[in-house]
Design an enzyme around this catalytic site. Structure first.
Site, short mmCIF file in Angstrom:
data_model
loop_
_atom_site.label_atom_id
_atom_site.label_comp_id
_atom_site.label_asym_id
_atom_site.label_seq_id
_atom_site.Cartn_x
_atom_site.Cartn_y
_atom_site.Cartn_z
N HIS A 40 0.82 -1.21 0.00
CA HIS A 40 0.00 0.00 0.00
C HIS A 40 0.86 1.26 0.00
O HIS A 40 0.48 2.27 -0.59
CB HIS A 40 -0.95 -0.01 1.20
N ASP B 251 7.74 5.54 -0.37
CA ASP B 251 8.32 6.72 0.29
C ASP B 251 7.82 6.93 1.72
O ASP B 251 8.05 7.99 2.30
CB ASP B 251 8.03 7.98 -0.54
N PRO C 57 -5.89 -0.55 -6.07
CA PRO C 57 -6.58 -1.76 -6.52
C PRO C 57 -7.63 -2.18 -5.50
O PRO C 57 -7.40 -2.07 -4.28
CB PRO C 57 -5.46 -2.79 -6.63
N HIS D 10 -1.42 -12.93 -0.68
CA HIS D 10 -2.61 -13.31 0.09
C HIS D 10 -2.49 -14.72 0.65
O HIS D 10 -3.41 -15.20 1.31
CB HIS D 10 -3.86 -13.19 -0.77
N THR D 11 -1.37 -15.39 0.39
CA THR D 11 -1.14 -16.71 0.96
C THR D 11 -1.09 -16.64 2.48
O THR D 11 -1.28 -17.67 3.16
CB THR D 11 0.17 -17.32 0.42
N SER E 247 -4.10 -22.90 4.36
CA SER E 247 -2.68 -22.56 4.48
C SER E 247 -2.50 -21.08 4.78
O SER E 247 -1.60 -20.43 4.27
CB SER E 247 -1.95 -22.93 3.19
N ASP F 157 3.27 -20.00 0.96
CA ASP F 157 3.50 -21.04 -0.05
C ASP F 157 2.61 -20.75 -1.25
O ASP F 157 1.89 -19.75 -1.28
CB ASP F 157 3.21 -22.44 0.53
#
Length: 328
Positions: free
Chosen positions: A68, A76, A161, A191-192, A246, A251
């Protein structure tokens, strides 16, 4: 004629000189603080480890914070500013972003040892790197040398996004930041680890079409489970893992889930709707992948390092903040 030619040559030299100066100012380097603050990276790492002991989910939070920060005006530290109601961190697209307190703790430790040396922007990048490693993901080196920006405004985060963006919107937004379809897949694979709130699932589960209904890309086997966790008109603050089965380990299970219709977020599921992003996902699977296919971990690192260099301020640009939540 000769005079005019000399003027043109002088102008060309100025442009070339300016071009190379621009490159040198924009360069980051691994081990940037080796001489000026030798323990900088270990201090950040220890701070992240301590935070994870009391809150394992902080690893995903710090990884998200880095994304983000970099997406708006570059990496920055602008998202950290907290002393202005119009500061960037208050943007709708940043809702749920956290980890600020961990960055401030690391900054305080660094200031006591190396005052005015290590930027908040670099702390964010290093903390994300350490978070990935602590979640059993790949260990990698982060080029440092970023300086902190002097601008933080809520309006600059208007095009973050969003989970409801179409695949074309996502590709366009990433391309605007110099990121490819492959980067989109790999950075989405962050997002894992971590969780999301039912707030981000409501439309996908109950209002996907104008007249209501669920996203047809959700596996029929998975849909009842999601609805049970996020019932219609239920508590939108309930959280669930973004990577089913998970959610605490880094992973490529997230990509396997996306392929099979078990993506939790709509934006993740949409990666299978585009031939370019789908082919990237598919490349990490197959009977010969472990021997001959691309390495998910290596590719993820490359995308993270690439993202971490978006719009950086270096050299004499920006500043080194004394505290991360306020400009000097």
């Amino acid at each position: 004629m000769v005079s005019k030619l000399m003027q043109v040559m002088a102008l060309v030299l100025v442009l070339i000189f300016g071009f190379f100066i621009g490159i040198s100012k924009a360069q980051l380097s691994v081990g940037f603080y080796t001489e000026t603050c030798p323990d900088a990276e270990s201090i950040v790492g220890a701070t992240v480890r301590d935070a994870a002991l009391s809150n394992p989910n902080i690893l995903a939070v710090l990884l998200r914070l880095h994304f983000h920060d970099c997406y708006v005006q570059g990496c920055d530290g602008s998202i950290l500013i907290d002393n202005d109601p119009d500061a960037e961190k208050h943007a709708f697209g940043h809702q749920g972003v956290g980890g600020y307190e961990v960055i401030e703790i690391a900054k305080e430790k660094l200031e006591s040892q190396c005052p005015g040396v290590v930027s908040c922007a670099d702390i964010v990048a290093l903390a994300a790197r350490d978070a990935v490693a602590l979640a059993n993901g790949p260990a990698y080196q982060v080029p440092t040398g970023r300086r902190d920006g002097r601008v933080s405004n809520i309006s600059l985060a208007a095009d973050m996004p969003d989970v409801s963006d179409s695949i074309q919107q996502l590709k366009s937004k990433f391309l605007d930041r110099g990121l490819s379809e492959k980067d989109l897949v790999l950075l989405s694979a962050a997002h894992t680890i971590g969780t999301t709130a039912c707030f981000f699932m409501t439309d996908r589960l109950y209002n996907f079409f104008p007249g209501g209904g669920s996203d047809p890309s959700i596996s029929p086997e998975f849909l009842p489970e999601l609805k049970a966790k996020c019932p219609q008109d239920g508590d939108v603050n309930v959280r669930l893992p973004m990577d089913q089965g998970s959610g605490e380990t880094f992973d490529k299970k997230i990509l396997e889930n996306i392929r099979g219709g078990f993506a939790v977020l709509q934006s993740d599921a949409s990666l299978m709707e585009d031939e370019a992003t789908k082919s990237v996902i598919d490349s990490y699977f197959g009977p010969l992948n472990s021997q001959f296919g691309p390495s998910f971990e290596e590719d993820f690192v490359n995308s993270m390092v690439k993202m971490g260099q978006i719009g950086v301020e270096t050299g004499s640009d920006g500043e080194i903040r004394r505290v991360c939540g306020a400009f000097n």
